[in-house]
Write a protein that holds these residues in place. Sequence first.
Motif, PDB file in Angstrom:
ATOM      1  N   ARG A 132       0.837  -1.210   0.000  1.00  0.00           N
ATOM      2  CA  ARG A 132       0.000   0.000   0.000  1.00  0.00           C
ATOM      3  C   ARG A 132       0.868   1.254   0.000  1.00  0.00           C
ATOM      4  NH1 ARG A 132      -1.555   4.223  -0.236  1.00  0.00           N
ATOM      5  NH2 ARG A 132      -3.481   5.204   0.504  1.00  0.00           N
ATOM      6  N   ASP A 133       1.949   1.242   0.743  1.00  0.00           N
ATOM      7  CA  ASP A 133       2.808   2.422   0.812  1.00  0.00           C
ATOM      8  C   ASP A 133       3.472   2.730  -0.519  1.00  0.00           C
ATOM      9  OD1 ASP A 133       2.183   2.767   3.455  1.00  0.00           O
ATOM     10  OD2 ASP A 133       4.007   1.796   4.215  1.00  0.00           O
ATOM     11  N   ASP A 134       3.592   1.726  -1.379  1.00  0.00           N
ATOM     12  CA  ASP A 134       4.233   1.926  -2.674  1.00  0.00           C
ATOM     13  C   ASP A 134       3.266   2.411  -3.749  1.00  0.00           C
ATOM     14  OD1 ASP A 134       6.917   1.003  -2.033  1.00  0.00           O
ATOM     15  OD2 ASP A 134       5.983  -0.954  -1.768  1.00  0.00           O
ATOM     16  N   PHE A 135       1.969   2.410  -3.438  1.00  0.00           N
ATOM     17  CA  PHE A 135       1.004   2.838  -4.455  1.00  0.00           C
ATOM     18  C   PHE A 135       0.961   4.361  -4.498  1.00  0.00           C
ATOM     19  CE2 PHE A 135      -3.068   3.910  -6.318  1.00  0.00           C
ATOM     20  CZ  PHE A 135      -3.120   3.035  -7.396  1.00  0.00           C
ATOM     21  N   LEU A 136       1.052   4.918  -5.695  1.00  0.00           N
ATOM     22  CA  LEU A 136       1.085   6.364  -5.852  1.00  0.00           C
ATOM     23  C   LEU A 136      -0.312   6.881  -6.179  1.00  0.00           C
ATOM     24  CD1 LEU A 136       4.381   6.495  -7.909  1.00  0.00           C
ATOM     25  CD2 LEU A 136       4.075   7.103  -5.512  1.00  0.00           C
ATOM     26  N   GLY A 137      -0.910   7.555  -5.220  1.00  0.00           N
ATOM     27  CA  GLY A 137      -2.252   8.083  -5.415  1.00  0.00           C
ATOM     28  C   GLY A 137      -2.259   9.278  -6.357  1.00  0.00           C
ATOM     29  N   ALA A 138      -3.338   9.406  -7.122  1.00  0.00           N
ATOM     30  CA  ALA A 138      -3.513  10.509  -8.062  1.00  0.00           C
ATOM     31  C   ALA A 138      -5.010  10.693  -8.279  1.00  0.00           C
ATOM     32  CB  ALA A 138      -2.816  10.203  -9.391  1.00  0.00           C
ATOM     33  N   ALA A 150      -9.474   4.707  -2.455  1.00  0.00           N
ATOM     34  CA  ALA A 150     -10.312   4.890  -1.264  1.00  0.00           C
ATOM     35  C   ALA A 150     -11.094   3.615  -0.952  1.00  0.00           C
ATOM     36  CB  ALA A 150     -11.252   6.065  -1.461  1.00  0.00           C
ATOM     37  N   LEU A 151     -11.566   2.935  -1.990  1.00  0.00           N
ATOM     38  CA  LEU A 151     -12.294   1.682  -1.769  1.00  0.00           C
ATOM     39  C   LEU A 151     -11.401   0.635  -1.109  1.00  0.00           C
ATOM     40  CD1 LEU A 151     -14.927  -0.085  -2.568  1.00  0.00           C
ATOM     41  CD2 LEU A 151     -13.376  -1.021  -4.280  1.00  0.00           C
ATOM     42  N   ILE A 152     -10.187   0.469  -1.622  1.00  0.00           N
ATOM     43  CA  ILE A 152      -9.279  -0.525  -1.054  1.00  0.00           C
ATOM     44  C   ILE A 152      -8.937  -0.159   0.385  1.00  0.00           C
ATOM     45  CG2 ILE A 152      -7.039  -1.644  -1.289  1.00  0.00           C
ATOM     46  CD1 ILE A 152      -9.139  -2.324  -3.487  1.00  0.00           C
ATOM     47  N   ASP A 153      -8.713   1.109   0.623  1.00  0.00           N
ATOM     48  CA  ASP A 153      -8.390   1.550   1.980  1.00  0.00           C
ATOM     49  C   ASP A 153      -9.548   1.307   2.946  1.00  0.00           C
ATOM     50  OD1 ASP A 153      -5.816   2.353   1.424  1.00  0.00           O
ATOM     51  OD2 ASP A 153      -6.324   4.468   1.132  1.00  0.00           O
ATOM     52  N   ALA A 154     -10.789   1.362   2.425  1.00  0.00           N
ATOM     53  CA  ALA A 154     -11.967   1.214   3.289  1.00  0.00           C
ATOM     54  C   ALA A 154     -12.279  -0.231   3.636  1.00  0.00           C
ATOM     55  CB  ALA A 154     -13.186   1.846   2.620  1.00  0.00           C
ATOM     56  N   SER A 198      -3.576  -4.002 -10.977  1.00  0.00           N
ATOM     57  CA  SER A 198      -2.930  -5.152 -10.330  1.00  0.00           C
ATOM     58  C   SER A 198      -2.306  -4.765  -9.000  1.00  0.00           C
ATOM     59  CB  SER A 198      -1.871  -5.754 -11.253  1.00  0.00           C
ATOM     60  OG  SER A 198      -2.484  -6.378 -12.369  1.00  0.00           O
ATOM     61  N   HIS A 199      -1.761  -3.564  -8.927  1.00  0.00           N
ATOM     62  CA  HIS A 199      -1.178  -3.113  -7.664  1.00  0.00           C
ATOM     63  C   HIS A 199      -2.259  -2.996  -6.592  1.00  0.00           C
ATOM     64  CE1 HIS A 199       2.077  -0.343  -5.729  1.00  0.00           C
ATOM     65  NE2 HIS A 199       1.425  -1.031  -4.814  1.00  0.00           N
ATOM     66  N   LEU A 200      -3.384  -2.371  -6.926  1.00  0.00           N
ATOM     67  CA  LEU A 200      -4.478  -2.257  -5.960  1.00  0.00           C
ATOM     68  C   LEU A 200      -5.033  -3.631  -5.607  1.00  0.00           C
ATOM     69  CD1 LEU A 200      -6.461   0.892  -7.147  1.00  0.00           C
ATOM     70  CD2 LEU A 200      -5.044   0.649  -5.096  1.00  0.00           C
ATOM     71  N   ALA A 201      -5.093  -4.514  -6.591  1.00  0.00           N
ATOM     72  CA  ALA A 201      -5.567  -5.874  -6.309  1.00  0.00           C
ATOM     73  C   ALA A 201      -4.631  -6.583  -5.337  1.00  0.00           C
ATOM     74  CB  ALA A 201      -5.689  -6.668  -7.608  1.00  0.00           C
ATOM     75  N   LEU A 256       8.334   7.119 -12.281  1.00  0.00           N
ATOM     76  CA  LEU A 256       9.728   7.000 -12.703  1.00  0.00           C
ATOM     77  C   LEU A 256      10.681   7.089 -11.510  1.00  0.00           C
ATOM     78  CD1 LEU A 256       9.702   9.176 -15.956  1.00  0.00           C
ATOM     79  CD2 LEU A 256      10.174   6.725 -15.833  1.00  0.00           C
ATOM     80  N   VAL A 257      10.467   8.080 -10.651  1.00  0.00           N
ATOM     81  CA  VAL A 257      11.328   8.238  -9.476  1.00  0.00           C
ATOM     82  C   VAL A 257      11.284   6.983  -8.606  1.00  0.00           C
ATOM     83  CG1 VAL A 257      11.669   9.537  -7.341  1.00  0.00           C
ATOM     84  CG2 VAL A 257      11.187  10.753  -9.484  1.00  0.00           C
ATOM     85  N   LYS A 258      10.062   6.456  -8.410  1.00  0.00           N
ATOM     86  CA  LYS A 258       9.907   5.252  -7.589  1.00  0.00           C
ATOM     87  C   LYS A 258      10.603   4.052  -8.224  1.00  0.00           C
ATOM     88  CE  LYS A 258       6.447   1.956  -5.994  1.00  0.00           C
ATOM     89  NZ  LYS A 258       7.050   0.855  -6.777  1.00  0.00           N
TER      90      LYS A 258
END
Length: 241
Positions: A23-29, A37-41, A61-64, A166-168
């Motif tokens: 979760r910490d690696d997912f970049l929100g936008a 928000a759904l995954i977090d809930a 796939s990352h959110l999954a 890219l930075v990540k």
Amino acid sequence: MTGRDAKSRQLPFDLPAPPAMSRDDFLGAPGNAAALALIDAFPDWTARVVCLVGPPGAGKSHLAAVFAAKAGALTLKAGDLARAEVPAALATGALVVEDLEPGTFDEAALFHLLNLAREQHAFVLLTMRTSPALWPLATADLASRLRALPKLELAVADDALLAAVLVKLFADRQIVVDDAIVQFLLRRMERTVEGAQALVQAIDRAALAAQRPVTRALVAQVLREEMPGPDGSAPREDDEE
């Protein structure tokens, strides 16, 4: 061959760094805010079966993977879903089915899955590129069921998100790049997260082979090799920018 010559001619092993999928690696936008928000809930969902819809590289796939870690869910590719194995697939009470598209799955198996998930109050996350409302399905009841499911869309990555990606990706490989190189890449790269992943891997491989740091000149070389024009020529590079 001397030891120095051998060292200078070493070829790097092409061992891609595993993508960081926490979760910490997912970049929100803005384009993925609702899905994130759904995954977090979870598990406070208003519906037990939900669709994530978006183009390749949008982050489905990352959110999954984040959902699977939180829910203890199994993960199946759409083509691996079989009717006889549905009960086992739902054994943990949560399931991810990835890459659902017309012609990629057994309609009877998916319909059975949706029915059993409802009976067992199981959570199911489905990922797909296009909305099921557009699918030419042979099973009318399945088509109706899929149309009724909540759908959260993930948009194509914009410049701000691609820059962060890219930075990540470079950081995942212990490479630090300055903003000038990131902006240079943004003007020339394929506009997807998957494209960014392939490009960073190619840059890392080239830097290891040449035993050089990641510089603008090295990046430009990789772009010429990895992104030829439609006639096979290298793309033009504006070095005076």
